[in-house]
Each structure stands twice: as structure tokens, then as C-alpha cells.
Scaffold this motif. Structure first.
Motif, PDB file in Angstrom:
ATOM      1  N   VAL A 120       0.851  -1.190   0.000  1.00  0.00           N
ATOM      2  CA  VAL A 120       0.000   0.000   0.000  1.00  0.00           C
ATOM      3  C   VAL A 120       0.889   1.244   0.000  1.00  0.00           C
ATOM      4  CG1 VAL A 120      -1.815   1.278   1.177  1.00  0.00           C
ATOM      5  CG2 VAL A 120      -1.844  -1.234   1.186  1.00  0.00           C
ATOM      6  N   ALA A 121       0.809   2.008  -1.079  1.00  0.00           N
ATOM      7  CA  ALA A 121       1.554   3.260  -1.209  1.00  0.00           C
ATOM      8  C   ALA A 121       0.570   4.411  -1.026  1.00  0.00           C
ATOM      9  CB  ALA A 121       2.265   3.323  -2.560  1.00  0.00           C
ATOM     10  N   SER A 122       0.582   5.368  -1.936  1.00  0.00           N
ATOM     11  CA  SER A 122      -0.293   6.543  -1.842  1.00  0.00           C
ATOM     12  C   SER A 122      -0.118   7.371  -3.098  1.00  0.00           C
ATOM     13  CB  SER A 122       0.094   7.381  -0.616  1.00  0.00           C
ATOM     14  OG  SER A 122      -0.529   8.646  -0.634  1.00  0.00           O
ATOM     15  N   THR A 123      -1.132   8.136  -3.444  1.00  0.00           N
ATOM     16  CA  THR A 123      -0.952   9.097  -4.538  1.00  0.00           C
ATOM     17  C   THR A 123       0.101  10.140  -4.158  1.00  0.00           C
ATOM     18  OG1 THR A 123      -2.854  10.354  -3.693  1.00  0.00           O
ATOM     19  CG2 THR A 123      -3.265   8.846  -5.533  1.00  0.00           C
ATOM     20  N   ALA A 124       0.394  10.266  -2.866  1.00  0.00           N
ATOM     21  CA  ALA A 124       1.470  11.168  -2.422  1.00  0.00           C
ATOM     22  C   ALA A 124       2.828  10.712  -2.931  1.00  0.00           C
ATOM     23  CB  ALA A 124       1.494  11.253  -0.892  1.00  0.00           C
ATOM     24  N   GLY A 125       2.939   9.442  -3.333  1.00  0.00           N
ATOM     25  CA  GLY A 125       4.203   8.928  -3.836  1.00  0.00           C
ATOM     26  C   GLY A 125       4.409   9.151  -5.316  1.00  0.00           C
ATOM     27  N   ILE A 126       3.432   9.729  -5.986  1.00  0.00           N
ATOM     28  CA  ILE A 126       3.513   9.909  -7.441  1.00  0.00           C
ATOM     29  C   ILE A 126       4.248  11.191  -7.813  1.00  0.00           C
ATOM     30  CG2 ILE A 126       2.099  10.208  -9.526  1.00  0.00           C
ATOM     31  CD1 ILE A 126       0.030   8.352  -8.170  1.00  0.00           C
ATOM     32  N   GLN A 127       4.291  12.148  -6.882  1.00  0.00           N
ATOM     33  CA  GLN A 127       5.011  13.401  -7.114  1.00  0.00           C
ATOM     34  C   GLN A 127       5.531  13.907  -5.770  1.00  0.00           C
ATOM     35  OE1 GLN A 127       1.326  13.551  -7.471  1.00  0.00           O
ATOM     36  NE2 GLN A 127       1.650  13.792  -5.261  1.00  0.00           N
ATOM     37  N   PRO A 128       6.507  14.837  -5.775  1.00  0.00           N
ATOM     38  CA  PRO A 128       6.963  15.413  -4.501  1.00  0.00           C
ATOM     39  C   PRO A 128       5.819  16.156  -3.819  1.00  0.00           C
ATOM     40  CG  PRO A 128       8.500  15.920  -6.280  1.00  0.00           C
ATOM     41  CD  PRO A 128       7.272  15.359  -6.926  1.00  0.00           C
ATOM     42  N   ASP A 129       5.814  16.147  -2.480  1.00  0.00           N
ATOM     43  CA  ASP A 129       4.704  16.726  -1.720  1.00  0.00           C
ATOM     44  C   ASP A 129       5.190  17.725  -0.678  1.00  0.00           C
ATOM     45  OD1 ASP A 129       2.378  14.846  -2.601  1.00  0.00           O
ATOM     46  OD2 ASP A 129       4.022  13.515  -2.089  1.00  0.00           O
ATOM     47  N   PRO A 130       5.187  19.013  -0.998  1.00  0.00           N
ATOM     48  CA  PRO A 130       5.505  20.006   0.026  1.00  0.00           C
ATOM     49  C   PRO A 130       4.581  19.847   1.229  1.00  0.00           C
ATOM     50  CG  PRO A 130       5.468  21.013  -2.149  1.00  0.00           C
ATOM     51  CD  PRO A 130       4.934  19.620  -2.321  1.00  0.00           C
ATOM     52  N   TYR A 131       5.122  19.960   2.416  1.00  0.00           N
ATOM     53  CA  TYR A 131       4.439  19.797   3.701  1.00  0.00           C
ATOM     54  C   TYR A 131       4.151  18.332   4.041  1.00  0.00           C
ATOM     55  CZ  TYR A 131       3.701  24.624   2.353  1.00  0.00           C
ATOM     56  OH  TYR A 131       3.903  25.905   1.889  1.00  0.00           O
ATOM     57  N   PHE A 132       4.503  17.433   3.143  1.00  0.00           N
ATOM     58  CA  PHE A 132       4.311  15.994   3.366  1.00  0.00           C
ATOM     59  C   PHE A 132       5.510  15.266   2.758  1.00  0.00           C
ATOM     60  CE2 PHE A 132       0.522  12.819   3.415  1.00  0.00           C
ATOM     61  CZ  PHE A 132       0.618  12.719   4.791  1.00  0.00           C
ATOM     62  N   ALA A 133       6.674  15.939   2.847  1.00  0.00           N
ATOM     63  CA  ALA A 133       7.844  15.561   2.060  1.00  0.00           C
ATOM     64  C   ALA A 133       8.349  14.152   2.350  1.00  0.00           C
ATOM     65  CB  ALA A 133       8.970  16.571   2.300  1.00  0.00           C
ATOM     66  N   VAL A 134       8.517  13.817   3.619  1.00  0.00           N
ATOM     67  CA  VAL A 134       9.107  12.518   3.970  1.00  0.00           C
ATOM     68  C   VAL A 134       8.120  11.389   3.687  1.00  0.00           C
ATOM     69  CG1 VAL A 134      10.094  11.134   5.834  1.00  0.00           C
ATOM     70  CG2 VAL A 134      10.618  13.577   5.676  1.00  0.00           C
ATOM     71  N   TYR A 135       6.868  11.601   4.023  1.00  0.00           N
ATOM     72  CA  TYR A 135       5.857  10.582   3.736  1.00  0.00           C
ATOM     73  C   TYR A 135       5.758  10.322   2.235  1.00  0.00           C
ATOM     74  CZ  TYR A 135       1.367   8.245   3.253  1.00  0.00           C
ATOM     75  OH  TYR A 135       0.376   7.356   2.916  1.00  0.00           O
ATOM     76  N   GLY A 136       5.652  11.389   1.444  1.00  0.00           N
ATOM     77  CA  GLY A 136       5.555  11.225  -0.002  1.00  0.00           C
ATOM     78  C   GLY A 136       6.765  10.502  -0.568  1.00  0.00           C
ATOM     79  N   ALA A 137       7.954  10.846  -0.068  1.00  0.00           N
ATOM     80  CA  ALA A 137       9.175  10.192  -0.534  1.00  0.00           C
ATOM     81  C   ALA A 137       9.182   8.713  -0.164  1.00  0.00           C
ATOM     82  CB  ALA A 137      10.398  10.890   0.049  1.00  0.00           C
ATOM     83  N   SER A 138       8.684   8.389   1.026  1.00  0.00           N
ATOM     84  CA  SER A 138       8.646   6.983   1.444  1.00  0.00           C
ATOM     85  C   SER A 138       7.696   6.181   0.567  1.00  0.00           C
ATOM     86  CB  SER A 138       8.240   6.874   2.918  1.00  0.00           C
ATOM     87  OG  SER A 138       6.861   7.131   3.119  1.00  0.00           O
ATOM     88  N   LYS A 139       6.588   6.795   0.155  1.00  0.00           N
ATOM     89  CA  LYS A 139       5.632   6.080  -0.690  1.00  0.00           C
ATOM     90  C   LYS A 139       6.106   6.007  -2.142  1.00  0.00           C
ATOM     91  CE  LYS A 139       2.794   4.890   2.498  1.00  0.00           C
ATOM     92  NZ  LYS A 139       2.670   3.455   2.865  1.00  0.00           N
ATOM     93  N   ALA A 140       6.920   6.971  -2.566  1.00  0.00           N
ATOM     94  CA  ALA A 140       7.554   6.872  -3.882  1.00  0.00           C
ATOM     95  C   ALA A 140       8.472   5.646  -3.917  1.00  0.00           C
ATOM     96  CB  ALA A 140       8.347   8.146  -4.189  1.00  0.00           C
ATOM     97  N   TYR A 141       9.151   5.401  -2.814  1.00  0.00           N
ATOM     98  CA  TYR A 141       9.993   4.204  -2.699  1.00  0.00           C
ATOM     99  C   TYR A 141       9.152   2.934  -2.842  1.00  0.00           C
ATOM    100  CZ  TYR A 141      12.887   0.564  -0.616  1.00  0.00           C
ATOM    101  OH  TYR A 141      13.568  -0.609  -0.388  1.00  0.00           O
TER     102      TYR A 141
END
Length: 261
Positions: free
Chosen positions: A137-158
Motif C-alpha cells: 500500500v503506497a499513496s498518490t502522495a508517492g507519485i510526485q513530490p509533496d511540500p508539507y508531506f515531504a518525507v511521507y511522499g518520498a517513502s511512498k515513492a519508494y
């Protein structure tokens, strides 16, 4: 050996709903979360309603002991893991340097290290057995960089990148890896991530039950990447084709901003 499905983060939200879907298919489950009392209550209710066996592991997957606790349960009960759902994860919302580094470390341990470790060991067993299904389970936050959600988005991009890569590697193994990327979903995730005033949750929030069904069906088909909801699919598509990284960042910052901004 008794065949089971492992579902992490199964005490509520998407993980709980996926556990129910396995139970409806009469597939025994091993549910994992930190809250032992919640797990025991879920175990009792599911076993009574669906007449399957439910194993519980109360552990913190953000620590090195998490995998050990799950594997001890698997080996001591002579279980064969046919399905693995890496659902456990959390986010932390806010200005990057104003949040806690300790929380970032915990997040990366859970969202990245635990997912990698569980996928590695149980995929190896699945390949040896000649069958298996994995849902990360990832997130749409992992599809692009997310200001204010930077670390979470990066983890889901992984998570997205890892799952897509091994999906290709596993092509001739009869084992599949699927990545589920939900958008805003009605769970306790928002509360833990401190997102009560985020614009993202103003409208279009999907139910955990609906997201779980989309993910479960995609995993059973052996799909590569499933994104629940038309709006989320549209956002993912435009993010993937947008030529300007600066434009993508500006749009993401607007979407992820607070209501008072």
C-alpha cells in the motif's frame, strides 16, 4: 502447512477491511498491529462470523523486532504465507524542519524498511512454493513530490518504485506484486498525521472499505498498479505527463496546503 494471508496495520482502516475480504474468501489470516486488545477483538469477531483461523501478532513494525515477531508466529504455527499485504504506515504533515526527526526515523522504519524486509523474505518463500500475491500500500502522495508531506511522499515513492520493479522481476515466478495508491481516505491516518486542517481532506475522501476492495481485487488479478477513484486516477495521470517539475511542485503545494494558507 496452513496457508495464510499476512495483513499489517490490520486493527483499522484499509488493513482491517482487507482482512475482512480475505475472511469472506475463507482464507486464514495473520493480522498485525501494535494494539493487542484490538487484534484480539478482531480475531474473536472474524473467527466467529467466518469460521476461519486468525493469528495475531502485536508488534511495532517500525522496530527491528517487528519482522522477528511475525516470523516467529509463522514458523511456530507451521504457516505458509501465500498472501502478503504491507499496509501499515503513517505520515506526518507540516513544514519539513518544524516536525520531529525522531518521528521521521520511525516513519521510514515502518514505511520503507519493514515493507522491504517483509516483502523480501516472504516473496522468497512464495517463489520457492511457486505461488503468491503481494500487495504494497503506497499513496498518490508517492507519485510526485509533496511540500508539507515531504518525507511521507518520498517513502511512498519508494514503495511504488520497489513494487513496480519486483513485479517485472517476478514475471516468470507465478508470484505477483501489486501496488495500491489511494488518495485521501477516511481512516485514523489523518489524525495521526496531524492533517485536520489540510485542504486535501476537504472533499472527495473515499471510504476505507471501497479502497480495500479496489486493492484486493487488483492483487488477486496480479495487476501492477491500482489507483482507486476517478479523481485520483486523473491526478496521477496529469502528474505523470506534466513537463515542468516546478509547475508540479506549485500545484502539489497548493493541494497539500493548509486551509488558512
Amino acid at each position: 502447512m496452513k496457508e495464510v494471508a499476512i495483513i499489517t496495520g490490520a486493527s483499522g482502516g484499509i488493513g482491517y477491511e482487507i482482512a475482512l475480504l480475505f475472511a469472506q474468501k475463507k482464507i486464514d489470516i495473520l493480522i498485525v498491529a501494535r494494539n493487542e486488545k484490538k487484534l484480539e477483538n478482531i480475531k474473536s469477531a472474524i473467527e466467529q462470523q467466518y469460521n476461519i483461523t486468525v493469528f495475531c501478532v502485536a508488534t511495532d513494525l517500525a522496530t527491528s523486532e517487528g519482522f522477528v515477531a511475525i516470523n516467529n508466529c509463522v514458523t511456530s504455527n507451521n504457516l505458509s504465507v501465500n498472501y502478503l499485504v504491507n499496509n501499515a504506515g503513517f505520515g506526518d504533515y507540516g513544514f519539513f524542519t518544524e516536525r520531529s526527526m525522531e518521528k521521521y526515523s520511525e516513519m521510514l522504519g515502518l514505511n520503507i524498511i519493514s515493507v522491504t524486509e517483509l516483502t523480501y523474505y516472504y516473496a522468497k518463500q512464495m517463489i520457492k512454493n511457486g505461488k503468491g500475491r503481494i500487495l504494497n500500500v503506497a499513496s498518490t502522495a508517492g507519485i510526485q513530490p509533496d511540500p508539507y508531506f515531504a518525507v511521507y511522499g518520498a517513502s511512498k515513492a519508494y514503495v511504488i518504485s520497489l513494487t513496480e520493479a519486483i513485479h517485472k522481476e517476478f514475471e516468470n515466478t507465478r508470484v505477483t506484486a501489486t501496488v495500491l495508491s489511494p488518495g485521501a481516505t477516511k481512516t485514523k491516518f489523518m489524525e495521526r498525521a496531524d492533517m485536520s486542517d489540510a485542504k486535501l481532506y476537504e472533499s472527495g475522501v473515499m471510504s476505507a472499505k471501497k479502497v480495500a476492495q479496489v486493492g484486493f481485487d487488483g492483487m488477486m488479478r496480479g495487476s501492477l498498479h491500482v489507483i482507486p477513484g476517478f479523481k485520483n486516477k486523473l491526478l496521477a495521470f496529469f502528474s505523470s505527463i506534466m513537463p515542468s517539475s516546478k509547475l508540479r511542485l506549485n500545484i502539489a503545494a497548493k493541494v497539500m496546503g493548509r486551509n488558512d494558507q
